[in-house]
Write a protein that holds these residues in place. Sequence first.
Motif, PDB file in Angstrom:
ATOM      1  N   UNK A  75       8.294   1.160 -64.497  1.00  0.00           N
ATOM      2  CA  UNK A  75       8.963   1.551 -63.253  1.00  0.00           C
ATOM      3  C   UNK A  75       8.261   0.896 -62.063  1.00  0.00           C
TER       4      UNK A  75
ATOM      5  N   UNK B  81       8.082   0.570 -54.691  1.00  0.00           N
ATOM      6  CA  UNK B  81       8.332   1.630 -53.728  1.00  0.00           C
ATOM      7  C   UNK B  81       9.150   2.760 -54.349  1.00  0.00           C
ATOM      8  N   UNK B  82      10.132   2.390 -55.180  1.00  0.00           N
ATOM      9  CA  UNK B  82      10.928   3.419 -55.851  1.00  0.00           C
ATOM     10  C   UNK B  82      10.034   4.238 -56.786  1.00  0.00           C
ATOM     11  N   UNK B  83       9.017   3.600 -57.352  1.00  0.00           N
ATOM     12  CA  UNK B  83       8.085   4.333 -58.217  1.00  0.00           C
ATOM     13  C   UNK B  83       7.357   5.403 -57.411  1.00  0.00           C
ATOM     14  N   UNK B  84       6.986   5.058 -56.173  1.00  0.00           N
ATOM     15  CA  UNK B  84       6.323   6.062 -55.322  1.00  0.00           C
ATOM     16  C   UNK B  84       7.275   7.217 -55.032  1.00  0.00           C
ATOM     17  N   UNK B  85       8.582   6.910 -54.961  1.00  0.00           N
ATOM     18  CA  UNK B  85       9.564   7.965 -54.666  1.00  0.00           C
ATOM     19  C   UNK B  85       9.657   8.992 -55.783  1.00  0.00           C
ATOM     20  N   UNK B  86       9.332   8.594 -57.007  1.00  0.00           N
ATOM     21  CA  UNK B  86       9.376   9.578 -58.088  1.00  0.00           C
ATOM     22  C   UNK B  86       7.987  10.170 -58.344  1.00  0.00           C
TER      23      UNK B  86
ATOM     24  N   UNK C  70       4.986   8.470 -58.599  1.00  0.00           N
ATOM     25  CA  UNK C  70       3.992   7.651 -59.293  1.00  0.00           C
ATOM     26  C   UNK C  70       2.996   7.118 -58.259  1.00  0.00           C
TER      27      UNK C  70
END
Lengths: 232, 291
Positions: free
Chosen positions: B171, B177-182, B184
């Motif tokens: 991910x 950045x999308x990983x930080x949104x979940x 991570x």
Amino acid sequence: MSLLEVANASAFYGDFQALFDLSLVVDEGETVAIIGANGAGKSTLLRVIAGLHPLRAGMLAYDGLPISQLAAHRRVLGGICLVPEGRRIFPSLSVDENLQVGAHVGRRGAWNLASVKALFPMLAKMARRSAAVLSGGEQQALAIGRALMANPRLLLLDEVSLGLAPIVVGQLYAAMPQIRAAGMTTLLVEQNTNQALAAADRVYCLLEGRVTLTGRPTDLARSQITAAYFGF
Amino acid sequence: MEWVNAVVQGVLLGGLYALLATGLSLSFGVMRLVNLAHGDLGMLAAYLSLVSVSMVGIGPLESLVVVVPAVMILGYVLQRGLLNFTLRGGVLPPLLVTFGLAVIIQNALLTMFSADSQGLDAGPIETASLAITDQIAVGWLPLLTLAVAVGILVALQLVLSRTGLGRALRAASDDGEAARMVGINNRHIYAVAMAIALGTVAIGGIFLGIRTTFGPADGPARLIFAFESVIIGGLGSLWGTLVGGIILGISQTVGGQISPAYQLLAGHLVFLVILLLRPTGLFALPGAREA
């Protein structure tokens, strides 16, 4: 006490100021919509709340605690989950894996693989497929499902309807009552004003980084909203 | 028969190249980070093995138990404390920083161990071989190297495809950045990836040190073989890296069979031909981003 409180927030992209002294509150269990034209700062506001964009000045409090210095992944742990503009699903992961990675922080709650797939049956059929092959609507459902998997307390939805056919938008918004049923607090950004007014308890209208109008959809006249939206 | 032998030896040599290249492939795949100090970190591991052999009196293969975890910790700290900060500004900052790191490691090794060639003595296994036919025999050490390389790749593949850590790594690789949104923590995930990457090159460096002599400035030459393996196989594809290593190994041994002078040249030529015909490598993942 409000679940989310934004007070006098300012945010910048380089020298360009995107948010001016903006204040907003969201109470627990509420669905609040932010409407406004392109470039009004709606997405920036959500990104600031999610911790993806820095707050230059002002205060950001969640559950009574200041969070503006908290890293984005820690905010997810606290229950703030963003469904980003453009969906941003993970293309090399399967549909199931996208959902599983949504549960990365391991918050407990009603949402899990089974309940998310029950909410969006189209995802159940695609479980093992690569997320990259999904249609726009399916990707949006996956992005919402991924955020739900974290069992958020505050769900931030950015432009759910963007680029989707009206019928698909309708399907996605049909899921909103079920999401709200468990007491989820939702802050959603929409360009589609009608959709936003129908879904929300309260709306804020943004224009060029400032709040120009706020109130309950039933209390606001069309002409007021149009004026606040376009700045006439 | 000599040619068959050359191919067999090339396949085995490919195992070593794959070991040296896997970490490079992983750190590029996850972080888009081209680590120019990768080869030097492998040499550092060989020297650490040398130190533990002389100080504790264990063999180089046993020293893997100490050196690999040590280098993995170094990798975690290096990524978390230094390399993460270079990732924001595009491809150039990591190149410059890891280039500097390579120079520092080479000179530190030179200062501490002098420019003399060193070797790791693993005992009888170095020369022991398994006779397959009258004319073909495979050494136990190259065989072990290949087996370890395959084992590491299988393990890595399983971690990436079956575990939560693997999902998080993929991910973060897809969209940081999308990983930080979940939720991570990218900095941590990248550091874990670098720890794994350097763990594999530490194993590669020690096997290399047992196979041949080595010096403080050998890192860049090893890095080239690792790079070629990664590029032949396709960026970000782990199995491609093994195939790339094997193709490079066979090219070199077959080239060496023609004339010893052609050994390295043949490897580079095959690499260039593949780069010309398939610039994305043999096993580039569909949709893999261009480097």
